[in-house]
Design a protein around this motif. Sequence first.
Motif, mmCIF file in Angstrom:
data_model
loop_
_atom_site.group_PDB
_atom_site.id
_atom_site.type_symbol
_atom_site.label_atom_id
_atom_site.label_comp_id
_atom_site.label_asym_id
_atom_site.label_seq_id
_atom_site.Cartn_x
_atom_site.Cartn_y
_atom_site.Cartn_z
ATOM 1 N N LEU A 1 -73.766 16.627 42.445
ATOM 2 C CA LEU A 1 -72.366 16.440 42.052
ATOM 3 C C LEU A 1 -71.459 16.401 43.282
ATOM 4 O O LEU A 1 -70.434 15.708 43.284
ATOM 5 C CB LEU A 1 -71.929 17.555 41.101
ATOM 6 C CG LEU A 1 -72.564 17.521 39.700
ATOM 7 C CD1 LEU A 1 -72.135 18.728 38.882
ATOM 8 C CD2 LEU A 1 -72.217 16.222 38.969
ATOM 9 N N ARG A 2 -71.849 17.132 44.328
ATOM 10 C CA ARG A 2 -71.091 17.094 45.584
ATOM 11 C C ARG A 2 -71.543 15.950 46.484
ATOM 12 O O ARG A 2 -70.798 15.508 47.360
ATOM 13 C CB ARG A 2 -71.244 18.417 46.341
ATOM 14 C CG ARG A 2 -70.566 19.608 45.695
ATOM 15 C CD ARG A 2 -70.529 20.787 46.658
ATOM 16 N NE ARG A 2 -71.868 21.228 47.009
ATOM 17 C CZ ARG A 2 -72.478 22.279 46.459
ATOM 18 N NH1 ARG A 2 -71.860 22.982 45.526
ATOM 19 N NH2 ARG A 2 -73.691 22.629 46.839
ATOM 20 N N TRP B 1 -74.316 9.791 39.166
ATOM 21 C CA TRP B 1 -73.409 10.937 39.188
ATOM 22 C C TRP B 1 -72.956 11.282 37.777
ATOM 23 O O TRP B 1 -72.873 12.460 37.419
ATOM 24 C CB TRP B 1 -72.191 10.640 40.065
ATOM 25 C CG TRP B 1 -71.300 11.829 40.265
ATOM 26 C CD1 TRP B 1 -71.366 12.746 41.271
ATOM 27 C CD2 TRP B 1 -70.220 12.241 39.411
ATOM 28 N NE1 TRP B 1 -70.394 13.711 41.112
ATOM 29 C CE2 TRP B 1 -69.668 13.426 39.978
ATOM 30 C CE3 TRP B 1 -69.661 11.740 38.244
ATOM 31 C CZ2 TRP B 1 -68.592 14.094 39.402
ATOM 32 C CZ3 TRP B 1 -68.588 12.414 37.663
ATOM 33 C CH2 TRP B 1 -68.065 13.574 38.241
ATOM 34 N N TYR B 2 -72.672 10.253 36.977
ATOM 35 C CA TYR B 2 -72.227 10.496 35.603
ATOM 36 C C TYR B 2 -73.362 11.094 34.767
ATOM 37 O O TYR B 2 -73.118 11.923 33.885
ATOM 38 C CB TYR B 2 -71.721 9.195 34.975
ATOM 39 C CG TYR B 2 -70.493 8.653 35.658
ATOM 40 C CD1 TYR B 2 -69.241 9.222 35.436
ATOM 41 C CD2 TYR B 2 -70.576 7.583 36.543
ATOM 42 C CE1 TYR B 2 -68.105 8.738 36.073
ATOM 43 C CE2 TYR B 2 -69.447 7.087 37.187
ATOM 44 C CZ TYR B 2 -68.216 7.677 36.952
ATOM 45 O OH TYR B 2 -67.098 7.210 37.588
ATOM 46 N N PRO C 1 -73.040 12.453 45.693
ATOM 47 C CA PRO C 1 -73.440 11.455 44.684
ATOM 48 C C PRO C 1 -74.608 10.570 45.109
ATOM 49 O O PRO C 1 -75.329 10.059 44.244
ATOM 50 C CB PRO C 1 -72.164 10.627 44.500
ATOM 51 C CG PRO C 1 -71.050 11.530 44.915
ATOM 52 C CD PRO C 1 -71.607 12.369 46.024
ATOM 53 N N CYS D 1 -75.682 13.069 35.982
ATOM 54 C CA CYS D 1 -75.749 14.469 36.413
ATOM 55 C C CYS D 1 -74.631 15.288 35.780
ATOM 56 O O CYS D 1 -74.838 16.436 35.379
ATOM 57 C CB CYS D 1 -75.665 14.557 37.934
ATOM 58 S SG CYS D 1 -77.120 13.945 38.783
ATOM 59 N N ALA D 2 -73.449 14.698 35.706
ATOM 60 C CA ALA D 2 -72.317 15.404 35.099
ATOM 61 C C ALA D 2 -72.593 15.700 33.628
ATOM 62 O O ALA D 2 -72.285 16.794 33.132
ATOM 63 C CB ALA D 2 -71.044 14.575 35.254
ATOM 64 N N PHE E 1 -75.204 18.431 33.487
ATOM 65 C CA PHE E 1 -74.576 19.698 33.854
ATOM 66 C C PHE E 1 -73.783 20.260 32.673
ATOM 67 O O PHE E 1 -73.882 21.453 32.353
ATOM 68 C CB PHE E 1 -73.655 19.493 35.061
ATOM 69 C CG PHE E 1 -73.062 20.764 35.604
ATOM 70 C CD1 PHE E 1 -73.689 21.452 36.631
ATOM 71 C CD2 PHE E 1 -71.872 21.270 35.095
ATOM 72 C CE1 PHE E 1 -73.146 22.626 37.139
ATOM 73 C CE2 PHE E 1 -71.319 22.443 35.588
ATOM 74 C CZ PHE E 1 -71.962 23.124 36.616
ATOM 75 N N CYS F 1 -81.564 12.781 38.465
ATOM 76 C CA CYS F 1 -81.901 12.060 37.229
ATOM 77 C C CYS F 1 -83.409 12.037 37.007
ATOM 78 O O CYS F 1 -83.877 12.162 35.871
ATOM 79 C CB CYS F 1 -81.355 10.636 37.284
ATOM 80 S SG CYS F 1 -79.554 10.522 37.197
ATOM 81 N N ALA G 1 -77.770 11.717 43.522
ATOM 82 C CA ALA G 1 -77.769 11.923 42.069
ATOM 83 C C ALA G 1 -79.005 11.326 41.400
ATOM 84 O O ALA G 1 -79.497 11.856 40.402
ATOM 85 C CB ALA G 1 -76.505 11.325 41.456
ATOM 86 N N LEU H 1 -77.816 21.386 40.339
ATOM 87 C CA LEU H 1 -77.034 20.194 40.008
ATOM 88 C C LEU H 1 -75.716 20.120 40.774
ATOM 89 O O LEU H 1 -75.122 19.038 40.882
ATOM 90 C CB LEU H 1 -76.766 20.144 38.502
ATOM 91 C CG LEU H 1 -77.954 19.729 37.625
ATOM 92 C CD1 LEU H 1 -77.618 19.917 36.150
ATOM 93 C CD2 LEU H 1 -78.352 18.286 37.905
ATOM 94 N N LEU H 2 -75.270 21.240 41.299
ATOM 95 C CA LEU H 2 -74.053 21.206 42.107
ATOM 96 C C LEU H 2 -74.239 20.330 43.346
ATOM 97 O O LEU H 2 -73.274 19.741 43.841
ATOM 98 C CB LEU H 2 -73.653 22.626 42.524
ATOM 99 C CG LEU H 2 -73.139 23.536 41.402
ATOM 100 C CD1 LEU H 2 -72.899 24.942 41.941
ATOM 101 C CD2 LEU H 2 -71.868 22.970 40.781
#
Length: 218
Positions: free
Chosen positions: A118-119, A72-73, A121, A75-76, A79, A128, A124, A114-115
């Motif tokens: 992020l919604r 998740w991190y 995880p 992806c963040a 993003f 990646c 994710a 990517l949303l």
Amino acid sequence: FGDGPGAPGCGAELDRQTRLVARCGKPDMREQVPEKKARCDHYRWHEAFNLYSLPLVLVLCTAGALGAMDGWYSCAALFGHILFDTVWITWKPEALPRWAAVIQIHHLITLSLLLHPLRNPEHAVYACYEGLCEYNTFFLVARRQFKGASKIMNIMFWATFIPTRILVFPIVIGMCPKLLRGHGLGEKLNVYGCQFGLLLFNCVYLYTLLRPRKSKVG
């Protein structure tokens, strides 16, 4: 994209000055030169931004893909990188060698895709996998900037192109029916639409790289 040695718009600006000379005599250098320099500067700054920021993004995406960190991190971070880049090239399209509008659309599709992780995880890691295509982007930029190592960078560019841009996306798309089970129609349309859109972009990009170049006559 593209491997022109100069910044975008620099050649066009020189052509414009040539036309001004033919029509009006010596151009007003106080007006023309600063504008040309600013366009070239934005190109150089954008190239430097990618050269320094993409390695960090790639470390995070690789770690997320390998399960070494929470994807998740990764992806963040991806993003945030793409969002910043989208704002930049929207503000200053001349920061890219060419195809600024196409890259803007590509970035918006990527951000929309990517949303989903992020919604959600738990998905994710798949983002990646696809984020590894930034290796190819890095070598594209490096090929333009490191002229002394352009042959090596070109080899790395092609070595990363097919695996990360052509092979990964169909594999992830094939997993989507299982991954999206239980999700709403809107979510499915977003994910499938973005996935196929990015795959189409990569295939068209490959075609533009492989098509024969028209030789200039005269």
